[in-house]
Design a protein around this motif. Structure first.
Motif, PDB file in Angstrom:
ATOM      1  N   HIS A 679       0.835  -1.210   0.000  1.00  0.00           N
ATOM      2  CA  HIS A 679       0.000   0.000   0.000  1.00  0.00           C
ATOM      3  C   HIS A 679       0.870   1.261   0.000  1.00  0.00           C
ATOM      4  O   HIS A 679       0.607   2.211  -0.747  1.00  0.00           O
ATOM      5  CB  HIS A 679      -0.917  -0.012   1.227  1.00  0.00           C
ATOM      6  CG  HIS A 679      -1.729   1.246   1.396  1.00  0.00           C
ATOM      7  ND1 HIS A 679      -2.582   1.712   0.423  1.00  0.00           N
ATOM      8  CD2 HIS A 679      -1.795   2.148   2.432  1.00  0.00           C
ATOM      9  CE1 HIS A 679      -3.156   2.833   0.839  1.00  0.00           C
ATOM     10  NE2 HIS A 679      -2.679   3.119   2.048  1.00  0.00           N
ATOM     11  N   ASN A 682       2.391   1.712  -3.419  1.00  0.00           N
ATOM     12  CA  ASN A 682       1.379   2.158  -4.384  1.00  0.00           C
ATOM     13  C   ASN A 682       1.164   3.667  -4.286  1.00  0.00           C
ATOM     14  O   ASN A 682       1.002   4.354  -5.301  1.00  0.00           O
ATOM     15  CB  ASN A 682       0.057   1.424  -4.159  1.00  0.00           C
ATOM     16  CG  ASN A 682       0.046   0.046  -4.798  1.00  0.00           C
ATOM     17  OD1 ASN A 682       0.645  -0.160  -5.859  1.00  0.00           O
ATOM     18  ND2 ASN A 682      -0.621  -0.913  -4.167  1.00  0.00           N
ATOM     19  N   LEU A 683       1.158   4.182  -3.054  1.00  0.00           N
ATOM     20  CA  LEU A 683       1.050   5.631  -2.866  1.00  0.00           C
ATOM     21  C   LEU A 683       2.277   6.350  -3.431  1.00  0.00           C
ATOM     22  O   LEU A 683       2.162   7.425  -4.029  1.00  0.00           O
ATOM     23  CB  LEU A 683       0.890   5.958  -1.378  1.00  0.00           C
ATOM     24  CG  LEU A 683      -0.405   5.485  -0.710  1.00  0.00           C
ATOM     25  CD1 LEU A 683      -0.387   5.790   0.788  1.00  0.00           C
ATOM     26  CD2 LEU A 683      -1.615   6.157  -1.358  1.00  0.00           C
ATOM     27  N   CYS A 684       3.452   5.715  -3.246  1.00  0.00           N
ATOM     28  CA  CYS A 684       4.680   6.278  -3.826  1.00  0.00           C
ATOM     29  C   CYS A 684       4.570   6.333  -5.342  1.00  0.00           C
ATOM     30  O   CYS A 684       4.941   7.339  -5.980  1.00  0.00           O
ATOM     31  CB  CYS A 684       5.895   5.428  -3.448  1.00  0.00           C
ATOM     32  SG  CYS A 684       6.302   5.427  -1.702  1.00  0.00           S
ATOM     33  N   ALA A 685       4.075   5.237  -5.924  1.00  0.00           N
ATOM     34  CA  ALA A 685       3.951   5.170  -7.384  1.00  0.00           C
ATOM     35  C   ALA A 685       3.029   6.272  -7.896  1.00  0.00           C
ATOM     36  O   ALA A 685       3.325   6.924  -8.909  1.00  0.00           O
ATOM     37  CB  ALA A 685       3.427   3.787  -7.791  1.00  0.00           C
ATOM     38  N   GLU A 686       1.900   6.491  -7.200  1.00  0.00           N
ATOM     39  CA  GLU A 686       0.973   7.561  -7.598  1.00  0.00           C
ATOM     40  C   GLU A 686       1.658   8.923  -7.539  1.00  0.00           C
ATOM     41  O   GLU A 686       1.450   9.785  -8.398  1.00  0.00           O
ATOM     42  CB  GLU A 686      -0.255   7.557  -6.672  1.00  0.00           C
ATOM     43  CG  GLU A 686      -1.192   6.391  -6.887  1.00  0.00           C
ATOM     44  CD  GLU A 686      -2.375   6.427  -5.927  1.00  0.00           C
ATOM     45  OE1 GLU A 686      -2.669   7.517  -5.385  1.00  0.00           O
ATOM     46  OE2 GLU A 686      -2.984   5.369  -5.705  1.00  0.00           O
ATOM     47  N   LEU A 687       2.481   9.100  -6.526  1.00  0.00           N
ATOM     48  CA  LEU A 687       3.178  10.372  -6.350  1.00  0.00           C
ATOM     49  C   LEU A 687       4.152  10.629  -7.494  1.00  0.00           C
ATOM     50  O   LEU A 687       4.248  11.751  -8.020  1.00  0.00           O
ATOM     51  CB  LEU A 687       3.921  10.356  -5.009  1.00  0.00           C
ATOM     52  CG  LEU A 687       4.358  11.682  -4.411  1.00  0.00           C
ATOM     53  CD1 LEU A 687       3.190  12.612  -4.190  1.00  0.00           C
ATOM     54  CD2 LEU A 687       5.075  11.429  -3.091  1.00  0.00           C
ATOM     55  N   THR A 689       4.057   9.432 -10.556  1.00  0.00           N
ATOM     56  CA  THR A 689       3.460   9.499 -11.891  1.00  0.00           C
ATOM     57  C   THR A 689       3.276  10.939 -12.367  1.00  0.00           C
ATOM     58  O   THR A 689       3.122  11.185 -13.563  1.00  0.00           O
ATOM     59  CB  THR A 689       2.095   8.784 -11.926  1.00  0.00           C
ATOM     60  OG1 THR A 689       1.266   9.293 -10.872  1.00  0.00           O
ATOM     61  CG2 THR A 689       2.265   7.284 -11.779  1.00  0.00           C
ATOM     62  N   GLN A 690       3.303  11.906 -11.451  1.00  0.00           N
ATOM     63  CA  GLN A 690       3.162  13.312 -11.843  1.00  0.00           C
ATOM     64  C   GLN A 690       4.427  13.844 -12.527  1.00  0.00           C
ATOM     65  O   GLN A 690       4.394  14.902 -13.155  1.00  0.00           O
ATOM     66  CB  GLN A 690       2.839  14.186 -10.627  1.00  0.00           C
ATOM     67  CG  GLN A 690       3.957  14.252  -9.601  1.00  0.00           C
ATOM     68  CD  GLN A 690       3.588  15.088  -8.392  1.00  0.00           C
ATOM     69  OE1 GLN A 690       3.372  16.283  -8.527  1.00  0.00           O
ATOM     70  NE2 GLN A 690       3.487  14.435  -7.239  1.00  0.00           N
ATOM     71  N   VAL A 696       7.865   4.665 -13.760  1.00  0.00           N
ATOM     72  CA  VAL A 696       7.615   3.971 -12.496  1.00  0.00           C
ATOM     73  C   VAL A 696       7.465   2.483 -12.776  1.00  0.00           C
ATOM     74  O   VAL A 696       6.622   2.073 -13.582  1.00  0.00           O
ATOM     75  CB  VAL A 696       6.343   4.521 -11.807  1.00  0.00           C
ATOM     76  CG1 VAL A 696       6.108   3.797 -10.487  1.00  0.00           C
ATOM     77  CG2 VAL A 696       6.450   6.029 -11.583  1.00  0.00           C
TER      78      VAL A 696
END
Length: 757
Positions: A679, A682-687, A689-690, A696
């Motif tokens: 989890h 996954n939050l790191c990956a979302e961060l 992607t910007q 990623v």
């Protein structure tokens, strides 16, 4: 009163504000201390000492604890009310232990590796200075124990009577009558019992002395040196012409005489009073390297490695800092050694993975060496028979100067490299029958044979013959390794130990079999197959203990043993003139690894092991046992050599957009709860992607998914621009630290990762 900012070794990125009363000018008593030892003297705040605080250690309150911190800034405008700031408890130094140069290095490392500045600066200091606490009487200055006559013993008229029955005690007493002697030298000639007896008779006493070594420049004597061959002479000339900062990569085949090149390029530097720092990958390389350098130059060489105690390391650190040592040889952390008159840094076997710190601050000593050489404006020499693809890429791109040594020095020829197809062959202790015959021929000729297997212990697994149950480590979900000499099972991931079971834990049957071959079983097997020859095992189990590896290597070169069995420790640049056959077992698994670096690591290992054979005037050969002789990697390596393989591997990496053509950072996450680790990533990956110029990859499990009861996962961020990747990581790091879930998992950032396990 003034406000200072202190770096404390805690996992927080900021500096901390404290107030301190400005000390007055130094008094006469303290001035004498300063003159006798201006480096490190502990001072209370009440002392009248004129202190340049930046770079000094201070003892400060931090929550309920007292911590040692390093002063980074003084006269700070604090964001807090001065009255609410805590006061410094004690100043530990009257002169900086961390120079401005090292503070600059620490700041760069903190930014580059995205690691808290306090922990970085602590890493730069010897362990003895990190531990210094208030109330300890031992000064930070390193001392050496000496023995001398007791102050009252000279007045005793009955010394002859007291020592009449002990010749050895009398000899020691007479020796000390000539003057005090180092305890280390005394121990080589007299037993502890003799020293204790004289001490109890109050005839001698132990004193701690701050040694002031003789000026090494006056001791420098150059012994006879061999005439370099044409390639060596060109390398020496090229490096000696370098001025200021210049990075040079020596790509020289095994046995090409790289060490002789090192010896000859540092000779003019030493003659000019300059100091040289030499990094080696393993403790085991230190004794033979030190001996060779001391013999050539007639001066003492300082060593820095983990087998030294804190006081010994501190002493070498201080002597390098005040210019009392001309040559310092050490392992990874010695890159942080300060030198008064730096002349050159050399990184031998620069490709070796041990230069990368895998825990806490994940720095690479080779990369730090590049920064330090530029900072000090001195040449940096990297050397290897199997250079890392990163260094080779920099050389081919003309960022580094590229120096080639394609032939062995002297009359030694390159060993023949061959593959043995072991499909369907009868095997004994993991060795094919045909290979045993080749070993017998070499042994009968009076030569030595090296057998490599990268697995210590007796066997990698213990299983039940009835139900197939395998004894596993419950914390790591990993088979336990059988160690028969210790009569136990060991987990090589978390170091858990349990007794060898007498029956299966699942079905209760007592027919338990080992599976696979380790160094311990291989040694026993070879002793059975070749009873007329002595066999020695060299792995982390047998070399544990101070001086153990040096002793084994010396005995091997004295031909006390004819068969050498070992792990990667044997591949690390050792010189065995009588080894004519190297046999490599169990490397097929590396041919199918998920790690994109696995082919490079395997090729380096095979080439380095092959290089242990035929290093004198004897012809050498290397045989690699494999079930996959047709594999392209093995065929390329055996037929074309490492140099060709490396250049083809670089081309593959370019097409695959992998390092060194692109740059990576790895975010590692651990948790006892698998979903939490995933989890968070996954939050790191979302961060990430910007950031449009960053790719990623993941999250995905680490190659060792579970260790010490924690699930481990990885996220890879990649970009063609190192600068862009660093800026993106810096921004993301701040946001990640503020996420609530970041406090529920263990996580870290690994810049330029080389290991995904």
């Amino acid at each position: 009163m003034q406000v200072i900012q202190v770096a404390i070794a805690v996992p927080m990125p900021q500096l901390f504000d404290y107030k301190i009363h400005t000390p007055a000018a130094a008094g006469s008593a303290m001035s004498e201390v300063l003159q006798s030892d201006p480096l490190l003297v502990k001072a209370d705040l009440g002392d009248t000492v004129n202190v340049d605080l930046i770079g000094c250690r201070v003892l400060v309150p931090f929550g309920p604890r007292k911590c040692v911190g390093i002063v980074v800034r003084v006269n700070v405008e604090s964001d807090y009310e001065t009255s609410k700031l805590k006061s410094v408890i004690e100043i530990l130094d009257i002169a900086p232990v961390c120079s401005q140069q090292m503070l600059t290095l620490g700041k760069w490392m903190s930014d580059y590796y995205h690691h808290p500045i306090g922990e970085v600066l602590q890493t730069l200091l010897p362990a003895a200075l990190r531990k210094q606490q208030s109330g300890k009487t031992r000064a930070a200055v390193a001392t050496q124990p000496y023995l001398q006559l007791d102050a009252d013993s000279a007045a005793q008229s009955d010394v002859d009577d007291l020592l009449a029955r002990s010749v050895k005690q009398f000899d020691l007493y007479r020796l000390l009558e000539k003057g005090r002697q180092p305890l280390s030298a005394i121990k080589q000639e007299f037993t502890p019992a003799i020293v204790k007896a004289l001490t109890e008779k109050q005839l001698i006493e132990k004193v701690d002395v701050v040694e002031k070594p003789e000026e090494w420049t006056t001791q420098l004597t150059i012994s006879e040196k061999p005439l370099p061959n044409v390639e060596q002479a060109m390398a020496i000339s090229t490096i000696n012409l370098a001025s200021g900062f210049d990075t040079m990569l020596i790509e020289g085949v095994t046995g090409s005489g790289k060490t002789e090149v090192y010896l000859q390029i540092i000779e003019p530097l030493l003659a000019a009073g300059k100091q040289v720092l030499i990094l080696v990958p393993e403790i085991g390389l230190t004794p033979q390297t030190v001996g060779r350098f001391e013999k050539r130059f007639g001066i003492r060489v300082g060593t820095l490695h983990s087998n030294l105690n804190d006081t010994e390391r501190l002493q070498v650190w201080q002597q390098a800092k005040d210019g009392s040592l001309g040559i310092i040889i050490g392992t990874r952390s010695s890159i942080f050694t300060e030198m008064k008159n730096p002349g050159m840094i050399i990184v031998d076997e620069e490709h070796d993975e041990s230069f990368k710190q895998q825990d806490n601050l994940k720095y690479h000593a080779r990369d730090i060496a590049v920064y330090r050489a530029k900072q000090l404006n001195i040449p940096l020499v990297l050397g290897s028979a199997t250079p890392s693809l990163e260094s080779l890429h920099n050389a081919l791109e003309k960022k580094y100067r590229h120096i080639l040594l394609p032939n062995r020095a002297g009359s030694a020829a390159m060993p023949a490299q061959r593959l043995m197809n072991i499909k369907g062959q009868p095997m004994q202790f993991g060795i094919a029958q045909g290979m045993l015959e080749k070993m017998q021929i070499q042994l009968a000729a009076g030569n030595q044979v090296m057998v490599f297997v990268n697995r210590r212990g007796y066997a990698p697994a213990l299983l039940c013959h009835q139900c197939g149950h395998v004894e596993q480590c419950t914390r790591c979900d990993n088979p336990m390794t059988v160690h028969k000499s210790a009569n136990n099972l060991q987990c090589h991931r978390c170091a858990d130990i349990r007794a060898l079971p007498k029956a299966c834990a699942e079905c209760g049957h007592n027919e338990l079999d080992t599976f696979g071959i380790g160094t311990e079983q291989l040694q026993q097997g070879l002793e059975t197959l070749f009873p007329d020859y002595s066999t020695v095992r060299v792995d982390s189990d047998t070399v544990r203990g101070k001086g153990k590896l040096s002793k084994l290597l010396k005995e091997i070169n004295q031909k006390k043993y004819q068969i050498l069995v070992g792990t990667q420790i044997l591949s690390k640049g050792h010189h065995f003139p009588d080894v004519t056959l190297v046999v490599i077992l169990n490397v097929d698994s590396a041919l199918f690894s998920a790690d994109f670096r696995a082919p490079e690591k395997l090729a380096q290992l095979i080439t380095q092991l092959s290089g242990r054979a035929g290093r004198s005037d004897k012809v050498g050969e290397m045989w690699l046992q494999t079930h996959c002789p047709e594999h392209p990697l093995l065929q390329d390596l055996i037929n074309n050599g490492f140099s060709d393989f490396a250049r083809y591997a670089l081309l593959e990496r370019k097409h695959a957009a992998l390092p060194p053509h692109e740059h990576q950072i790895c975010i590692r996450s651990e948790s006892q709860h698998k979903y939490l680790s995933i989890h968070f990533l996954n939050l790191c990956a979302e961060l990430f992607t910007q950031f449009k110029h960053a790719k990623v990859l993941g999250p995905f499990p680490a190659f060792i998914e579970k260790k010490q009861g924690r699930y481990r996962n990885l996220l890879i961020i990649q970009s063609a621009s190192r600068k862009y990747l660093q800026q993106a990581t810096e921004q993301a790091n701040k946001a990640l630290s503020e996420m609530p879930v970041s406090r529920q998992v263990r996580w870290s950032i690994d810049v330029s990762p080389i290991d995904f396990s």
